[in-house]
Design a protein around this motif. Structure first.
Motif, PDB file in Angstrom:
ATOM      1  N   LEU A  24      27.986  48.712  26.801  1.00 56.69           N
ATOM      2  CA  LEU A  24      26.583  48.916  27.156  1.00 56.69           C
ATOM      3  C   LEU A  24      26.327  50.415  27.124  1.00 56.69           C
ATOM      4  O   LEU A  24      27.031  51.179  27.781  1.00 56.69           O
ATOM      5  N   SER A  25      25.354  50.812  26.314  1.00 56.42           N
ATOM      6  CA  SER A  25      25.050  52.242  26.203  1.00 56.42           C
ATOM      7  C   SER A  25      23.614  52.500  26.576  1.00 56.42           C
ATOM      8  O   SER A  25      22.726  51.702  26.258  1.00 56.42           O
ATOM      9  N   ILE A  26      23.402  53.631  27.206  1.00 57.10           N
ATOM     10  CA  ILE A  26      22.039  54.072  27.508  1.00 57.10           C
ATOM     11  C   ILE A  26      21.858  55.451  26.921  1.00 57.10           C
ATOM     12  O   ILE A  26      22.709  56.339  27.099  1.00 57.10           O
ATOM     13  N   SER A  27      20.816  55.601  26.150  1.00 57.97           N
ATOM     14  CA  SER A  27      20.598  56.860  25.458  1.00 57.97           C
ATOM     15  C   SER A  27      19.218  57.405  25.800  1.00 57.97           C
ATOM     16  O   SER A  27      18.225  56.691  25.745  1.00 57.97           O
ATOM     17  N   LEU A  28      19.199  58.664  26.203  1.00 59.17           N
ATOM     18  CA  LEU A  28      17.947  59.330  26.556  1.00 59.17           C
ATOM     19  C   LEU A  28      17.868  60.628  25.762  1.00 59.17           C
ATOM     20  O   LEU A  28      18.726  61.496  25.900  1.00 59.17           O
ATOM     21  N   GLU A  67      13.188  65.972  23.652  1.00 60.00           N
ATOM     22  CA  GLU A  67      13.236  67.400  23.373  1.00 60.00           C
ATOM     23  C   GLU A  67      14.666  67.910  23.531  1.00 60.00           C
ATOM     24  O   GLU A  67      15.565  67.418  22.871  1.00 60.00           O
ATOM     25  N   ARG A  68      14.896  68.844  24.442  1.00 63.11           N
ATOM     26  CA  ARG A  68      16.260  69.380  24.547  1.00 63.11           C
ATOM     27  C   ARG A  68      17.151  68.564  25.467  1.00 63.11           C
ATOM     28  O   ARG A  68      18.350  68.835  25.573  1.00 63.11           O
ATOM     29  N   LEU A  69      16.583  67.584  26.135  1.00 59.97           N
ATOM     30  CA  LEU A  69      17.366  66.749  27.039  1.00 59.97           C
ATOM     31  C   LEU A  69      18.071  65.656  26.235  1.00 59.97           C
ATOM     32  O   LEU A  69      17.460  64.990  25.410  1.00 59.97           O
ATOM     33  N   ASP A  70      19.356  65.498  26.455  1.00 62.63           N
ATOM     34  CA  ASP A  70      20.110  64.519  25.688  1.00 62.63           C
ATOM     35  C   ASP A  70      21.195  63.936  26.592  1.00 62.63           C
ATOM     36  O   ASP A  70      22.097  64.639  27.026  1.00 62.63           O
ATOM     37  N   VAL A  71      21.054  62.659  26.923  1.00 66.26           N
ATOM     38  CA  VAL A  71      22.041  62.016  27.788  1.00 66.26           C
ATOM     39  C   VAL A  71      22.481  60.719  27.133  1.00 66.26           C
ATOM     40  O   VAL A  71      21.660  59.966  26.614  1.00 66.26           O
ATOM     41  N   MET A  72      23.760  60.480  27.099  1.00 64.33           N
ATOM     42  CA  MET A  72      24.257  59.211  26.573  1.00 64.33           C
ATOM     43  C   MET A  72      25.394  58.740  27.477  1.00 64.33           C
ATOM     44  O   MET A  72      26.279  59.514  27.832  1.00 64.33           O
ATOM     45  N   LEU A  73      25.326  57.481  27.867  1.00 68.90           N
ATOM     46  CA  LEU A  73      26.333  56.931  28.762  1.00 68.90           C
ATOM     47  C   LEU A  73      26.781  55.590  28.189  1.00 68.90           C
ATOM     48  O   LEU A  73      25.961  54.752  27.842  1.00 68.90           O
ATOM     49  N   LYS A  99      10.126  55.744  23.345  1.00 65.72           N
ATOM     50  CA  LYS A  99      10.592  56.352  22.103  1.00 65.72           C
ATOM     51  C   LYS A  99      11.907  57.093  22.330  1.00 65.72           C
ATOM     52  O   LYS A  99      12.731  57.224  21.452  1.00 65.72           O
ATOM     53  N   TYR A 100      12.057  57.623  23.532  1.00 61.32           N
ATOM     54  CA  TYR A 100      13.196  58.488  23.786  1.00 61.32           C
ATOM     55  C   TYR A 100      14.277  57.827  24.646  1.00 61.32           C
ATOM     56  O   TYR A 100      15.259  58.433  24.977  1.00 61.32           O
ATOM     57  N   LEU A 101      14.041  56.578  25.035  1.00 59.58           N
ATOM     58  CA  LEU A 101      14.993  55.928  25.930  1.00 59.58           C
ATOM     59  C   LEU A 101      15.309  54.538  25.396  1.00 59.58           C
ATOM     60  O   LEU A 101      14.404  53.734  25.167  1.00 59.58           O
ATOM     61  N   SER A 102      16.584  54.269  25.179  1.00 58.67           N
ATOM     62  CA  SER A 102      16.945  52.945  24.712  1.00 58.67           C
ATOM     63  C   SER A 102      18.259  52.506  25.348  1.00 58.67           C
ATOM     64  O   SER A 102      19.061  53.324  25.783  1.00 58.67           O
ATOM     65  N   ALA A 103      18.438  51.189  25.388  1.00 56.85           N
ATOM     66  CA  ALA A 103      19.692  50.624  25.883  1.00 56.85           C
ATOM     67  C   ALA A 103      20.253  49.715  24.807  1.00 56.85           C
ATOM     68  O   ALA A 103      19.502  49.033  24.110  1.00 56.85           O
ATOM     69  N   THR A 104      21.562  49.744  24.648  1.00 54.95           N
ATOM     70  CA  THR A 104      22.203  48.954  23.609  1.00 54.95           C
ATOM     71  C   THR A 104      23.326  48.141  24.214  1.00 54.95           C
ATOM     72  O   THR A 104      24.179  48.683  24.922  1.00 54.95           O
TER      73      THR A 104
END
Lengths: 781, 181
Positions: free
Chosen positions: A570-574, A577-583, A521-526
């Protein structure tokens, strides 16, 4: 999750249009999952007591409740043997699909739900300016607001003229879309800032990469998308007043909005305005003479509806006067060299004043827009939009004050644009959701004497279609889009539109394909690929003249072909809660990239000889990495970091060029590698709904990857600036009034530095310490 | 019927707004005034001498290259009076910029720099503040030689005494070939 999704969707404007006499044929589609695991919940019972309707979810957790009335609060009650009873109050504006996550007996606040079939770029890297950055920077200008995002920087001519740069590209290669309308101004000029009031937007986001399918040929490298806050839903009045002050330049800004929803009607109105004034800015050592600015913007919005029809009308005006650093006004190469060699600006009036003298720019932009939408069925709707824009740019140069030149501009551009959009959109049919549309555009550009570019007329048409596949709980999500654009430009090089002597026309396809995989739910790759194109602009085809700011003679080339970009990211989104990482990793290959090619000759003019640059084309590659992270490490504390890395080079066109660097040459004016890092302390859940203090440092490295030839050679050294933002919101009674106060400090260390992407780096340092204070009072909420 | 009414109102409003916009810019400063120095004239007079030499670029930067006369002077001659003229010949009638420069002599400085050619140039005028202006100069030629003469016009100079670097910005910067025979 539900809340934030609803809030995000709520931003889109048309949803806010007060709707009509009741339409009772709206369907609510839902998908029920268990909040902890994300597993679909089959055989949950759903009831809507107000409508005396109910449903049972299927094996995949889906249900449909049909024939609900619009704009009516309904309680959706869901019960399931394995979970607690769940209650959610919804108010539907149209056919809607939503997720329900069953958690422990949650009774949430009422939310207004709406989903657009053509959602903003889900499969493309998109980044929204967060509340803290928006509040802290919108009093300055749009560029300053956007540059806080990773992968976005600005091309500046001083602080007042600031253009967004997305992943290395700017001007005609990105689109600025405000309230569903692409801004049509003199975007080609590097010293022509966008005519946008950031206060008019409730949400500002940046779509990175080839976004031609969604936003047209202008969006070769991305788009800046501004959406106003929705019009008022509840009867009565509301609004806000914001004031701000800045120590550097003694800038003052006031903005306000008044919202009014007519009692027992569907009609809602908004009047919004902004006024700004600032004087000469100051570097750590001296004032920057003639860098004041003044601005006044006003917009009026109205929305109303009847039965299945909704209507929206917008009128807006933007007026700005921008002083240009007097020391940057040079006559020829000798002057430029003297300016570069001098550690302090020459010919500089080192004193504070609000007065703006020549050289300055006076820019006006007016917009009128009308949009109508009709809901055809519980799946389909169509909409039509007509918009008119008038852009008037006047540039006043330093002149001998006697004679007729005294009160007239030296350059004047007037651009009239008419656009018509028709589209049809549908909710999921066999899990496919999307739409198709056509667009027509007509433009007349009148430049007048000596205007670098000729007068021209452009007519164009576009056709597009876009579809997205999504089926819960399948982790895959797909998106496809295709578009065809045609542009025909008739130009005159003799100065009169009645004497057209050049005709160029271009047509091509754009396409996009994206796939998202939801690991959790909280981790996706595009993964997204986009193909976009851009016809060469009139200045690239026909320009002829000395570009005084750069000290170069520039000449267009009438046989240029369009630029074609193939962009893959290519994006990775995590997000947990308060953790938010996008690359995001991206690679953008542009065929026939148009650039200024230094010639080995000088053009002799009355002001002396200038090095010649001719427009030319060859393939170019821009690739890099954008990332941001917010890492909570203790209660109330988190670590924040943002990074932007970019390499941009050109593949040498022919054997005539020196085959140095393995057949490559760096592109000029590419953003430097930049890292932002800091600490945030906050109380309360949401950023702006409590108290926060954030200390951020920004380090920009020296640009060492610069072309072998060309005057823009010396790049300024690396520097680190420190910024501080803080805010607190007071709730005033129970009447919905609140007062938000904020502090923002830029260049806290008052260091001397120069930015590679600022044309004024030849002449002067960047502004020093700037302390900003702001207050915003919201009422009637 | 009701639907039609809703349609018409905003369109009419938009048209009204549009017409206002057009109206507003019609009487506004639609014309631009751009000064293009196309021509620099060196007018030399002296005992039995009345010659004009031109530096001309009628189509502005780029396009056709400028046409530059060679200044020819008799050797060993003094008291040659030089009067400079500046024109914009791209306008009809020709705009005589010399008059504006003269009217604002405090804000202007001509700098004449010979290289190679044996000619010495002395100031023959001052501005209203008594500082150098150099619209008029006195020339003295020496022995036969060839070289160049560079003429610059500085606008709003900050230090008129420092002719090497008077500040301000350069309005023109032209170079003539010179032959003393």
């Amino acid at each position: 999750m539900l809340n934030s999704k609803a809030a995000m969707l709520g931003f889109c404007l048309s949803c806010a249009l007060g709707l009509s006499a009741q339409d009772c044929h709206i369907a609510l589609r839902g998908h029920i999952v268990e909040a902890g695991t994300g597993e679909p919940l089959a055989y949950a019972s759903v009831s809507v007591p107000e409508a005396e309707k109910g449903a049972i979810s299927d094996e995949k957790g889906y249900f449909v409740v049909a024939d609900l009335c619009e704009n009516t609060p309904y309680t959706v009650e869901i019960s399931h043997v394995e979970c607690d009873h769940f209650t959610q109050v919804v108010r539907l504006k149209e056919n809607t699909e939503m997720d329900f996550r069953l958690i422990h007996n949650a009774v949430l606040k009422e939310v207004v739900i709406r989903e657009k079939a053509i959602a903003p770029a889900p499969a493309q890297p998109e980044q929204q300016v967060d509340e803290i950055d928006l509040a802290a920077s919108r009093g300055i200008n749009l560029g300053e607001t956007l540059r806080r995002l990773p992968g976005v920087t600005t091309l500046n001519t001083g602080l007042t003229i600031s253009k967004p740069v997305i992943q290395g590209l700017h001007s005609n290669r990105i689109a600025i879309v405000a309230n569903g309308l692409t801004l049509e101004g003199q975007q080609w000029g590097s010293e022509h800032a966008p005519e946008i009031d950031p206060f008019s937007a409730g949400k500002i986001s940046v779509v990175k990469g080839a976004a031609g399918v969604r936003y047209g040929t202008g969006a070769l490298a991305g788009a800046v998308v501004l959406e106003p806050a929705p019009l008022r839903e509840e009867d009565g009045m509301g609004g806000w007043v914001a004031m701000g002050g800045f120590s550097n330049g003694l800038g003052l800004v006031a903005s306000g909005a008044l919202d009014w929803h007519l009692p027992s009607s569907t009609a809602a109105f908004r009047l919004q305005g902004t006024a700004k004034k600032s004087g000469n800015l100051r570097t750590p050592d001296y004032y920057l003479g003639n860098t004041g600015a003044a601005e006044f913007d006003l917009s009026a919005m109205a929305g109303w509806g009847k039965e299945r029809w909704t209507h929206e009308a917008v009128l807006s005006t933007f007026n700005q006067r921008l002083g240009i650093l007097r020391a940057s006004h040079i006559g020829n190469l000798t002057d430029l060299q003297l300016a570069i060699d001098s550690p302090v600006p020459l010919n500089n009036d080192d004193a504070f004043t609000y007065g703006i003298e020549r050289p300055y720019q006076q820019v006006g932009h007016m917009t009128a827009k009308y949009k109508v939408t009709q809901r055809l069925s519980d799946k389909w709707k169509w909409s039509g939009q007509y918009a008119f824009q008038f852009n008037h740019r006047r540039e006043y140069d330093v002149v001998r004050s006697s004679g007729t030149a005294a009160d007239k501009p030296q350059l004047s551009f007037r651009l009239w644009t008419n656009t018509i959009d028709l589209s049809a959109e549908h909710m999921p049919i066999g899990h496919w959701q999307g739409g198709a549309g056509i667009q027509g555009i007509q433009q007349t550009n009148f430049v007048g004497l000596g205007g670098l570019i000729p007068d021209y007329r452009t007519a164009g048409a576009s056709l597009w279609a876009m579809e997205r596949w999504r089926r819960f709980p399948n982790p895959w999500e797909f998106e496809f889009g295709v578009r065809y654009d045609y542009r025909r430009t008739s130009a005159t090089t003799s100065g009169s539109l009645s004497n057209i002597d050049t005709l160029v026309h271009f047509g091509s396809i754009s396409a996009t394909a994206g796939v998202i995989y939801h690991f959790r739910k909280y981790l996706s790759a595009t993964l997204n690929s986009g193909y976009a194109w851009r016809p060469p602009h009139v200045n690239e085809l026909f320009a002829r003249g000395v570009h005084h700011g750069a000290g170069t003679y520039e000449q267009g080339r009438p046989d240029l072909s369009p630029e074609k970009a193939l962009n893959t990211s290519l994006s990775i989104s995590l997000q947990k809660e308060r953790l938010d990482v996008m690359l995001t990793l991206y690679h953008n290959r542009i065929r026939d990239f148009i650039y200024l090619d230094p010639q080995n000759t000088f053009i002799l003019t009355v002001r002396g000889a200038f090095p010649a640059y001719f427009y030319a084309q060859s393939d170019a590659v821009l690739q890099g990495l954008d990332g941001n992270a917010s890492l909570p490490f203790a209660k109330n504390w988190s670590l924040e970091a943002r990074i932007s890395l970019l390499r941009g080079y050109r593949l040498l066109a022919d054997s005539l060029e020196t085959p140095a660097n393995d057949g490559q040459d760096w592109l000029p004016l590419m953003p430097v590698d930049r890292i932002q890092y800091g600490l945030k302390w906050s109380l309360g859940g949401q950023a702006n709904d409590g108290t926060f203090v954030r200390l951020m440092a920004a380090t920009a490295l020296r640009q060492t990857r610069i072309p072998d030839e060309g005057l823009l050679k010396d790049a300024p050294p690396a520097f680190t600036t420190i910024g501080l933002d803080a805010g607190h919101t007071f709730r005033l009674g129970t009447s919905g009034r609140s007062l938000e106060i904020g502090l923002s400090v830029q260049n806290l260390g008052n260091i001397r530095y120069r930015e590679y992407l600022n044309f004024f780096r030849f002449y002067a340092d960047e502004p020093g310490l700037n302390v900003g204070l702001r207050a915003k009072m919201a009422f009637g909420g | 019927m009701i639907r039609t009414t809703f349609f018409i109102r905003p369109v009419a409003l938009a048209m009204l707004f549009t017409s206002l916009t057009f109206q507003a810019c019609k009487d506004d400063d639609t014309t631009t005034e751009q000064e293009n120095i196309t021509t620099v004239e060196v007018h030399l007079t002296g005992p039995g001498m009345d010659m004009k030499f031109y530096w001309r670029d009628l189509d502005g930067p780029g396009g056709t290259a400028p046409v530059i006369d060679e200044i020819t002077l008799p050797a060993m001659t003094d008291n040659i009076m030089c009067h400079l003229h500046v024109y914009d010949e791209s306008k009809t009638p020709t705009d005589n910029i010399t008059e504006e420069i003269e009217a604002e002599n405090v804000d202007h400085l001509f700098v004449l720099t010979p290289t190679g050619a044996d000619v010495s140039i002395a100031s023959d005028d001052t501005d209203d503040n008594g500082a150098p202006f150099n619209l008029e100069t006195l020339w003295t030629t020496g022995s036969a030689s060839t070289g160049t003469l560079n003429i610059k016009l500085h606008h709003e100079p900050t230090d008129k005494a420092n002719t090497a670097s008077p500040g301000g910005e350069t309005d023109f910067d032209v170079t003539f070939p010179v032959k003393i025979q």
